[in-house]
Motif scaffolding. Sequence first.
Motif, PDB file in Angstrom:
ATOM      1  N   ILE A 180       6.333  13.298   2.028  1.00 50.86           N
ATOM      2  CA  ILE A 180       6.225  14.562   1.315  1.00 50.86           C
ATOM      3  C   ILE A 180       7.284  15.506   1.859  1.00 50.86           C
ATOM      4  N   GLU A 181       7.915  16.243   0.973  1.00 50.31           N
ATOM      5  CA  GLU A 181       8.942  17.198   1.383  1.00 50.31           C
ATOM      6  C   GLU A 181       8.321  18.569   1.612  1.00 50.31           C
ATOM      7  N   VAL A 182       8.789  19.241   2.648  1.00 44.76           N
ATOM      8  CA  VAL A 182       8.316  20.577   3.002  1.00 44.76           C
ATOM      9  C   VAL A 182       9.495  21.531   2.893  1.00 44.76           C
ATOM     10  N   ASN A 183       9.408  22.463   1.978  1.00 46.66           N
ATOM     11  CA  ASN A 183      10.450  23.468   1.792  1.00 46.66           C
ATOM     12  C   ASN A 183      10.045  24.742   2.533  1.00 46.66           C
ATOM     13  N   VAL A 184      10.749  25.047   3.592  1.00 46.59           N
ATOM     14  CA  VAL A 184      10.434  26.223   4.408  1.00 46.59           C
ATOM     15  C   VAL A 184      11.215  27.414   3.873  1.00 46.59           C
ATOM     16  N   ARG A 185      10.507  28.483   3.604  1.00 43.61           N
ATOM     17  CA  ARG A 185      11.115  29.726   3.108  1.00 43.61           C
ATOM     18  C   ARG A 185      11.059  30.792   4.189  1.00 43.61           C
ATOM     19  N   PRO A 186      11.921  31.769   4.116  1.00 43.25           N
ATOM     20  CA  PRO A 186      11.912  32.806   5.168  1.00 43.25           C
ATOM     21  C   PRO A 186      10.669  33.670   5.072  1.00 43.25           C
ATOM     22  N   ALA A 187      10.239  34.138   6.214  1.00 39.34           N
ATOM     23  CA  ALA A 187       9.078  35.018   6.257  1.00 39.34           C
ATOM     24  C   ALA A 187       9.446  36.373   5.665  1.00 39.34           C
ATOM     25  N   VAL A 188       8.485  36.970   4.986  1.00 41.12           N
ATOM     26  CA  VAL A 188       8.705  38.280   4.379  1.00 41.12           C
ATOM     27  C   VAL A 188       8.538  39.342   5.461  1.00 41.12           C
ATOM     28  N   ARG A 189       9.595  40.080   5.660  1.00 44.33           N
ATOM     29  CA  ARG A 189       9.536  41.126   6.685  1.00 44.33           C
ATOM     30  C   ARG A 189       8.950  42.396   6.090  1.00 44.33           C
ATOM     31  N   PRO A 190       8.118  43.105   6.853  1.00 43.31           N
ATOM     32  CA  PRO A 190       7.570  44.361   6.331  1.00 43.31           C
ATOM     33  C   PRO A 190       8.673  45.395   6.165  1.00 43.31           C
ATOM     34  N   GLY A 202       0.812  -1.209   0.000  1.00 42.47           N
ATOM     35  CA  GLY A 202       0.000   0.000   0.000  1.00 42.47           C
ATOM     36  C   GLY A 202       0.843   1.255   0.000  1.00 42.47           C
ATOM     37  N   TYR A 203       0.221   2.362  -0.281  1.00 40.97           N
ATOM     38  CA  TYR A 203       0.905   3.644  -0.326  1.00 40.97           C
ATOM     39  C   TYR A 203      -0.109   4.732   0.000  1.00 40.97           C
ATOM     40  N   VAL A 204       0.402   5.877   0.398  1.00 40.95           N
ATOM     41  CA  VAL A 204      -0.430   7.041   0.708  1.00 40.95           C
ATOM     42  C   VAL A 204      -0.191   8.084  -0.376  1.00 40.95           C
ATOM     43  N   VAL A 205      -1.265   8.489  -1.029  1.00 45.68           N
ATOM     44  CA  VAL A 205      -1.192   9.488  -2.085  1.00 45.68           C
ATOM     45  C   VAL A 205      -1.572  10.841  -1.492  1.00 45.68           C
ATOM     46  N   VAL A 206      -0.690  11.822  -1.611  1.00 49.99           N
ATOM     47  CA  VAL A 206      -0.927  13.177  -1.108  1.00 49.99           C
ATOM     48  C   VAL A 206      -1.195  14.082  -2.305  1.00 49.99           C
ATOM     49  N   SER A 207      -2.268  14.874  -2.226  1.00 50.11           N
ATOM     50  CA  SER A 207      -2.670  15.741  -3.331  1.00 50.11           C
ATOM     51  C   SER A 207      -2.960  17.135  -2.807  1.00 50.11           C
ATOM     52  N   ARG A 208      -2.955  18.080  -3.729  1.00 55.70           N
ATOM     53  CA  ARG A 208      -3.342  19.445  -3.379  1.00 55.70           C
ATOM     54  C   ARG A 208      -4.842  19.520  -3.169  1.00 55.70           C
ATOM     55  N   LEU A 209      -5.252  20.464  -2.381  1.00 53.22           N
ATOM     56  CA  LEU A 209      -6.670  20.678  -2.101  1.00 53.22           C
ATOM     57  C   LEU A 209      -7.143  21.858  -2.942  1.00 53.22           C
ATOM     58  N   GLU A 210      -8.036  21.588  -3.879  1.00 52.00           N
ATOM     59  CA  GLU A 210      -8.536  22.640  -4.744  1.00 52.00           C
ATOM     60  C   GLU A 210      -9.517  23.540  -4.003  1.00 52.00           C
ATOM     61  N   GLY A 211      -9.902  24.646  -4.663  1.00 55.66           N
ATOM     62  CA  GLY A 211     -10.812  25.597  -4.038  1.00 55.66           C
ATOM     63  C   GLY A 211     -12.183  25.026  -3.757  1.00 55.66           C
ATOM     64  N   ASN A 212     -12.618  24.037  -4.561  1.00 53.02           N
ATOM     65  CA  ASN A 212     -13.927  23.426  -4.340  1.00 53.02           C
ATOM     66  C   ASN A 212     -13.889  22.295  -3.331  1.00 53.02           C
ATOM     67  N   ARG A 246      -7.677  14.797   5.557  1.00 56.11           N
ATOM     68  CA  ARG A 246      -6.955  16.068   5.473  1.00 56.11           C
ATOM     69  C   ARG A 246      -5.608  15.986   6.170  1.00 56.11           C
ATOM     70  N   LEU A 247      -4.627  16.620   5.554  1.00 52.46           N
ATOM     71  CA  LEU A 247      -3.318  16.822   6.160  1.00 52.46           C
ATOM     72  C   LEU A 247      -3.074  18.321   6.257  1.00 52.46           C
ATOM     73  N   GLN A 257      -0.508  24.896   5.421  1.00 50.07           N
ATOM     74  CA  GLN A 257      -1.180  24.551   4.171  1.00 50.07           C
ATOM     75  C   GLN A 257      -1.952  23.258   4.364  1.00 50.07           C
ATOM     76  N   GLU A 258      -3.158  23.218   3.784  1.00 53.23           N
ATOM     77  CA  GLU A 258      -3.997  22.035   3.864  1.00 53.23           C
ATOM     78  C   GLU A 258      -3.847  21.203   2.604  1.00 53.23           C
ATOM     79  N   LEU A 259      -3.685  19.901   2.792  1.00 50.01           N
ATOM     80  CA  LEU A 259      -3.588  18.937   1.708  1.00 50.01           C
ATOM     81  C   LEU A 259      -4.612  17.846   1.933  1.00 50.01           C
ATOM     82  N   THR A 260      -4.839  17.042   0.921  1.00 52.25           N
ATOM     83  CA  THR A 260      -5.718  15.895   1.048  1.00 52.25           C
ATOM     84  C   THR A 260      -4.933  14.643   0.672  1.00 52.25           C
ATOM     85  N   ALA A 261      -5.276  13.534   1.278  1.00 51.10           N
ATOM     86  CA  ALA A 261      -4.546  12.290   1.047  1.00 51.10           C
ATOM     87  C   ALA A 261      -5.532  11.129   1.112  1.00 51.10           C
ATOM     88  N   ARG A 262      -5.088   9.986   0.638  1.00 48.88           N
ATOM     89  CA  ARG A 262      -5.892   8.764   0.679  1.00 48.88           C
ATOM     90  C   ARG A 262      -4.963   7.558   0.702  1.00 48.88           C
TER      91      ARG A 262
END
Length: 255
Positions: A229-239, A121-131, A194-195, A149-154
């Motif tokens: 799933i890999e998570v790439n963390v980027r720096p926060a945008v400073r005002p 078996g395997y877990v499939v991770v997908s993006r969550l669309e607007g609908n 949901r993830l 960020q919210e993702l969906t998986a099965r």
Amino acid sequence: MTPPPEPPVSPTPDLQEFPTFRLGSFLPAFLLGWGAGVALTFAVRGVGGALLTGPCEGRTVLALLVPLLLGPGGLAFTAANWRRPRRAALGLGLVLASLLPALYVGAQDIGGLRRTGCAGGYVVVSRLEGNGQAGGSVSSVSLVAGTSQELTARVGGYTPQTHPGVFTVRAQGSAPGIRVTVTPERVRAGEPFRLTVSAAASAPVNTYTVGVSARTAQGGKTVEATGTIEVNVRPAVRPPAQPEPAPQGTPPATP
């Protein structure tokens, strides 16, 4: 008296330094090799299917055995007999049989094994669309530190018919600054869940790995499906920095 030299021996028609493939001799030998490969494919499948009693064990080897024999074997036979056009054509027919039908039906068999859960078996991770529906599958996401960020998986590779039990889902990040929540934590095969992946504001800029696993008990043993799933963390945008107010002048003296 020196005897006259013997006349040169003409090469045999079946052994040529640079072979010439003629359609009249090439096609029958090629079709013979392809037919022999087809017969071997279905003969091995028939014998293997009769000897293998279980639905999973040995089926992957059976699906790949004939293509691995005919493909490299046919190429080696062709290379060893490349100066003999008829034998070379026979080897090329074996190579074609390794692709069609041997590899084609083998791929179909492996696909059936995956659908029945025999290939794991395997877990499939997908993006969550607007609908709210699942989009395309993803292997990595980018997050700004301090966001989520919210993702969906099965759970894939299993079906409710072959594995009717309930899977318990767990997810964990590879660093303390990466947090993953699963909703709901108990699902059936094929049901979406949901993830929610969050990166703390203090998370260093880096690439992290999130592991997702789903387990259920069946037949006295634990069945598992996993995914990453890999998570790439980027720096926060400073005002932008606000300009300092100009110093006020000295107020005029009052009379």
